[in-house]
Design a protein around this motif. Structure first.
Motif, PDB file in Angstrom:
ATOM      1  N   ASN A 285       0.822  -1.215   0.283  1.00 23.59           N
ATOM      2  CA  ASN A 285       0.207  -0.053  -0.353  1.00 23.59           C
ATOM      3  C   ASN A 285       1.117   1.313   0.527  1.00 23.59           C
ATOM      4  OD1 ASN A 285      -3.288  -1.332   0.252  1.00 23.59           O
ATOM      5  ND2 ASN A 285      -2.100  -2.137   2.327  1.00 23.59           N
ATOM      6  N   PRO A 286       1.782   1.274  -1.110  1.00 24.25           N
ATOM      7  CA  PRO A 286       2.500   2.345  -1.168  1.00 24.25           C
ATOM      8  C   PRO A 286       1.585   3.594  -1.368  1.00 24.25           C
ATOM      9  CG  PRO A 286       2.726   1.308  -3.082  1.00 24.25           C
ATOM     10  CD  PRO A 286       1.801   0.919  -2.035  1.00 24.25           C
ATOM     11  N   SER A 287       2.667   5.129  -0.691  1.00 19.75           N
ATOM     12  CA  SER A 287       1.700   6.312  -1.470  1.00 19.75           C
ATOM     13  C   SER A 287       2.357   6.485  -2.496  1.00 19.75           C
ATOM     14  CB  SER A 287       1.159   7.436  -0.517  1.00 19.75           C
ATOM     15  OG  SER A 287       2.218   8.008   0.391  1.00 19.75           O
ATOM     16  N   LEU A 288       3.736   5.921  -3.165  1.00 23.96           N
ATOM     17  CA  LEU A 288       4.613   6.481  -3.748  1.00 23.96           C
ATOM     18  C   LEU A 288       5.287   5.484  -4.572  1.00 23.96           C
ATOM     19  CD1 LEU A 288       6.530   8.468  -5.254  1.00 23.96           C
ATOM     20  CD2 LEU A 288       8.081   8.543  -3.535  1.00 23.96           C
ATOM     21  N   LEU A 289       5.094   4.941  -5.962  1.00 26.61           N
ATOM     22  CA  LEU A 289       6.381   4.277  -6.417  1.00 26.61           C
ATOM     23  C   LEU A 289       7.339   4.648  -7.030  1.00 26.61           C
ATOM     24  CD1 LEU A 289       4.456   1.262  -8.260  1.00 26.61           C
ATOM     25  CD2 LEU A 289       4.935   1.294  -5.822  1.00 26.61           C
ATOM     26  N   LEU A 290       8.335   4.297  -7.004  1.00 29.76           N
ATOM     27  CA  LEU A 290      10.203   4.246  -7.539  1.00 29.76           C
ATOM     28  C   LEU A 290       9.781   3.282  -8.446  1.00 29.76           C
ATOM     29  CD1 LEU A 290      12.131   5.364  -5.042  1.00 29.76           C
ATOM     30  CD2 LEU A 290      10.163   6.657  -5.460  1.00 29.76           C
ATOM     31  N   ILE A 291       9.555   3.442 -10.063  1.00 28.62           N
ATOM     32  CA  ILE A 291       9.582   2.439 -10.588  1.00 28.62           C
ATOM     33  C   ILE A 291      11.313   2.478 -11.835  1.00 28.62           C
ATOM     34  CG2 ILE A 291       8.397   0.452 -13.104  1.00 28.62           C
ATOM     35  CD1 ILE A 291       5.613   2.200 -11.139  1.00 28.62           C
ATOM     36  N   ASP A 292      12.099   1.205 -12.032  1.00 28.51           N
ATOM     37  CA  ASP A 292      12.654   1.319 -12.775  1.00 28.51           C
ATOM     38  C   ASP A 292      12.836   0.969 -14.440  1.00 28.51           C
ATOM     39  OD1 ASP A 292      15.361   1.841 -13.507  1.00 28.51           O
ATOM     40  OD2 ASP A 292      16.510   1.552 -11.286  1.00 28.51           O
ATOM     41  N   GLU A 293      12.702   1.284 -15.208  1.00 26.87           N
ATOM     42  CA  GLU A 293      12.763   0.558 -16.517  1.00 26.87           C
ATOM     43  C   GLU A 293      11.892  -0.419 -16.545  1.00 26.87           C
ATOM     44  OE1 GLU A 293      16.067   0.190 -19.213  1.00 26.87           O
ATOM     45  OE2 GLU A 293      17.231   1.856 -17.317  1.00 26.87           O
TER      46      GLU A 293
ATOM     47  N   PRO B 261       6.378  -4.824 -27.485  1.00 27.71           N
ATOM     48  CA  PRO B 261       5.619  -3.694 -27.982  1.00 27.71           C
ATOM     49  C   PRO B 261       3.949  -4.145 -26.786  1.00 27.71           C
ATOM     50  CG  PRO B 261       6.360  -3.967 -30.157  1.00 27.71           C
ATOM     51  CD  PRO B 261       6.677  -5.342 -29.152  1.00 27.71           C
ATOM     52  N   ILE B 262       3.568  -5.121 -27.308  1.00 33.11           N
ATOM     53  CA  ILE B 262       1.906  -5.156 -26.939  1.00 33.11           C
ATOM     54  C   ILE B 262       2.116  -5.112 -25.059  1.00 33.11           C
ATOM     55  CG2 ILE B 262       0.198  -7.407 -26.149  1.00 33.11           C
ATOM     56  CD1 ILE B 262       0.898  -7.973 -29.208  1.00 33.11           C
ATOM     57  N   ILE B 263       2.994  -5.698 -24.463  1.00 28.16           N
ATOM     58  CA  ILE B 263       3.761  -5.998 -22.862  1.00 28.16           C
ATOM     59  C   ILE B 263       3.404  -5.062 -22.601  1.00 28.16           C
ATOM     60  CG2 ILE B 263       4.036  -7.912 -21.208  1.00 28.16           C
ATOM     61  CD1 ILE B 263       2.606  -9.288 -23.493  1.00 28.16           C
ATOM     62  N   VAL B 264       4.656  -3.980 -23.210  1.00 27.75           N
ATOM     63  CA  VAL B 264       4.804  -2.828 -22.350  1.00 27.75           C
ATOM     64  C   VAL B 264       3.664  -1.920 -22.832  1.00 27.75           C
ATOM     65  CG1 VAL B 264       6.200  -0.319 -23.657  1.00 27.75           C
ATOM     66  CG2 VAL B 264       6.877  -2.448 -23.575  1.00 27.75           C
ATOM     67  N   ASN B 265       3.097  -1.620 -23.748  1.00 27.82           N
ATOM     68  CA  ASN B 265       1.446  -1.165 -23.086  1.00 27.82           C
ATOM     69  C   ASN B 265      -0.050  -1.512 -21.920  1.00 27.82           C
ATOM     70  OD1 ASN B 265       1.786   0.655 -25.688  1.00 27.82           O
ATOM     71  ND2 ASN B 265       1.342   0.144 -27.306  1.00 27.82           N
TER      72      ASN B 265
ATOM     73  N   TYR C 271      11.055   6.285 -24.186  1.00 27.80           N
ATOM     74  CA  TYR C 271      10.673   8.429 -24.364  1.00 27.80           C
ATOM     75  C   TYR C 271       8.978   8.235 -24.098  1.00 27.80           C
ATOM     76  CZ  TYR C 271       9.970  12.644 -25.244  1.00 27.80           C
ATOM     77  OH  TYR C 271       9.688  14.358 -25.611  1.00 27.80           O
ATOM     78  N   LYS C 272       8.374   7.416 -25.899  1.00 27.91           N
ATOM     79  CA  LYS C 272       6.714   7.766 -25.519  1.00 27.91           C
ATOM     80  C   LYS C 272       5.931   7.277 -24.536  1.00 27.91           C
ATOM     81  CE  LYS C 272       5.740   6.421 -30.545  1.00 27.91           C
ATOM     82  NZ  LYS C 272       6.031   4.583 -31.150  1.00 27.91           N
ATOM     83  N   VAL C 273       6.190   5.626 -23.859  1.00 26.10           N
ATOM     84  CA  VAL C 273       5.896   5.488 -22.769  1.00 26.10           C
ATOM     85  C   VAL C 273       6.231   6.718 -21.661  1.00 26.10           C
ATOM     86  CG1 VAL C 273       6.267   3.831 -20.379  1.00 26.10           C
ATOM     87  CG2 VAL C 273       6.030   2.966 -22.599  1.00 26.10           C
ATOM     88  N   ALA C 274       7.121   7.097 -21.608  1.00 27.41           N
ATOM     89  CA  ALA C 274       6.942   8.128 -20.975  1.00 27.41           C
ATOM     90  C   ALA C 274       6.209   9.338 -20.952  1.00 27.41           C
ATOM     91  CB  ALA C 274       8.938   8.443 -20.293  1.00 27.41           C
TER      92      ALA C 274
END
Ligand code: ATP
Ligand code: MG
Lengths: 237, 300
Positions: free
Chosen positions: A155-163, A170-174, A197-200
């Motif tokens: 139950n975090p209020s902030l997530l740090l996500i690395d790559e 591409p499908i899974i990325v979406n 970059y697109k995801v970001a």
């Protein structure tokens, strides 16, 4: 501001890997941290998380100082961590991995409704059938989902996500992208490190760009999109 | 002289029974070894600490058993002595070993060996160097018949007791939160702490748990062998071989290796008494030459 990092300095032995890093995240915001290989993005997340001890600087989270605390205290304060390479526990089942995310967290006053196994299974239906399977036997995309879900269980209020999209089709990325958007809608803020970059720019409203060991640019996604020369300075190879 | 066919049968059966009882002897000693070695192996697996004082804590438990059994009885000793050892283990980890751990293996080996030497001197100054005897509890004295032979009840008790502990260990690792955390931390302790779990505290508890097992082994072994300062070296060396042979950190490896060493010891002494002690070592050298990580391990 929910998270305010000020003048963070981190060293690997003699290597000065972070030099006066400052950044901030408002509650409910998604912020992206981008940059070329080896600039110090992962080191920034690890320093916030306490996995590497910063030598100096301050990390204020909801007004409390976190710099110098051990990782478990930082996690208990409400920060979830989804590391590079997922780092699921391959020798544990999916369900055990999820339970690991919850066991250490006493303070459960997070944003939005609490995460339970049932709610995780609603968001990640593939886990229902595979809950008893060792995590080393699931695909890379599924491991990424599991790593995110495991962090949510605290139950975090902030997530740090690395790559999160590294090495995924591409499908899974979406799929991962949409999951992050969903989670954010539930009130969780996100500090996202990405090479995609697109995801970001799809997810984030604000962007930080890292040069070697420092932050070289900070602005809205709109501003960055309007200045391709900044993109080529910090991102293109 | 001609042996009548019927007698020939009995002689062969007799030999078979001797081999059988020797086998049970070997297995019961092997299981004690397993109790003594499992903590050593698991502590290495989780914490990357090779605790050379482990065998001395085992010996100390046997002395505790002697003294506690004198004023109460064996069962109280079986309960209290391992708990006392676990407390000592946790204090050692928390205040001596943990501070030294970041400086690498060599200072840690010197430190834990030093702790062992201190424990040995403490034991000698309190209990002397004579051989002390601990009697099994009355209910476990005597023999049960196996065919023509009578077999000591206490050895059967050791086998049953250790198997119960082994099943308990399995359940602990599979079913409890503590076990899940330990399995996770064995592969990635940084990630475990990033999930909000106090890993240093888990380490201290686990160190206590491993030394508790050594304590159990020390109490159980006391009525089997006599209690003396050489116990640490005698059993400790075998336990060390078991851990290396089975693969550092591998519980199942330690189990199989314990039984193997136990059987080798007893059959070896029967068949070729003079070289028996060499067999264990030759086996270790042989296995390590063929497979440097031990039978079940993945670390050198
Ligand atoms: N454990 C370490 N010891 C020494 N130097 C390290 C260590 N980890 C990272 N570095 C160095 O610190 C710098 C920053 O590394 P970091 O992993 O934070 O980069 P990054 O921006 O995440 O790169 P990438 O996009 O490739 O993941 C790099 O030059 C790297 O070589
Ligand atoms: Mg990185």
């Amino acid at each position: 501001m929910q998270l305010v990092v000020k003048d963070l300095n981190t060293f690997y032995g003699a290597i000065h890997a972070l030099q006066n890093i400052s950044l901030s995240i408002a509650e409910g915001e998604i912020v992206a941290l981008l940059g070329r290989n080896g600039m110090g993005k992962s080191t920034t997340l690890k320093s916030i998380m306490g996995i590497i001890k910063p030598r100096s600087g301050s990390i204020q989270f909801n007004g409390n100082e976190l710099a110098g605390l051990p990782p478990h205290k930082i996690a208990q304060a409400g920060i979830g961590y989804v590391p590079e390479d997922r780092q699921v526990f391959g020798n544990l089942t999916i369900e055990e991995n999820l339970m690991m995310g919850q066991m250490g967290i006493k303070n459960k006053n997070a944003a939005g409704p609490k995460w339970t196994l049932d709610r995780i299974y609603e968001h990640f239906p593939f886990m229902v059938k595979k809950h008893g399977l060792k995590a080393r036997f699931i695909s890379g995309g599924e491991q990424q989902m599991l790593s995110i879900a495991r962090a949510l269980m605290g139950n975090p209020s902030l997530l740090l996500i690395d790559e999160p999209s590294e090495g995924l089709s591409p499908i899974i990325v979406n799929e991962v992208r949409d999951i992050l958007a969903e989670i954010n809608k539930e009130g969780v803020s996100v500090l996202l490190v990405e090479h995609n970059y697109k995801v970001a720019v799809y997810l984030a409203k604000r962007i930080y760009l890292m040069g070697k060991a420092h932050i070289g640019y900070e602005n809205s996604v709109g501003h960055l999109e309007a200045h391709p020369e900044i993109r080529s300075q910090f991102l293109e190879v | 002289m001609k042996i009548p066919p019927s007698d020939r049968g009995t002689i062969m059966e007799g030999t078979a029974f001797i081999l059988l009882t020797q086998g049970i002897h070997g297995i019961s000693y092997g299981l004690v070894l397993f109790l003594a070695a499992s903590g050593l192996s698991m502590i290495f697996g989780l914490m990357d600490i090779l605790n050379l004082s482990h065998a001395y804590l085992f010996m100390l438990a046997a002395y505790f058993a002697f003294s506690i059994a004198q004023v109460t009885n064996f069962w109280v000793a079986l309960l209290l002595a391992p708990l006392a050892i676990a407390c000592i283990g946790m204090l050692l980890e928390r205040y001596l070993i943990k501070p030294v751990h970041p400086f690498g293996h060599t200072p840690e080996l010197v430190l834990t060996l030093g702790i062992g030497m201190v424990l040995l001197e403490v034991v000698k100054s309190i209990w002397g160097t004579t051989m002390l005897t601990v009697m099994p509890p009355e209910s476990l004295q005597g023999f049960i018949p196996i065919g023509y032979l009578k077999y000591p009840v206490y050895r059967i008790f050791i086998i049953v007791f250790t198997i119960i502990i082994l099943c308990g260990l399995h359940q602990l690792f599979r079913r409890t939160r503590f076990g899940t955390i330990v399995r996770a931390a064995t592969v990635n302790s940084d990630m475990v702490s990033a999930l909000g779990i106090n890993v240093p505290r888990i380490y201290t508890l686990f160190f206590g748990f491993g030394t508790w097992l050594a304590g159990l082994a020390g109490v159980v072994v006391a009525p089997l062998l006599s209690v003396h300062p050489g116990l640490a070296d005698q059993v400790g060396l075998d336990a060390f071989v078991v851990v290396v042979l089975g693969g550092l950190g591998s519980l199942w490896g330690a189990f199989v290796a314990s039984i193997l060493i136990g059987l080798l010891n007893t059959y070896g002494i029967q068949l070729i008494p003079t070289v028996a002690p060499l067999i264990t070592f030759s086996l270790m050298v042989l296995v390590l030459t063929v497979k440097p990580t031990g039978l079940f391990g993945d670390r050198q």
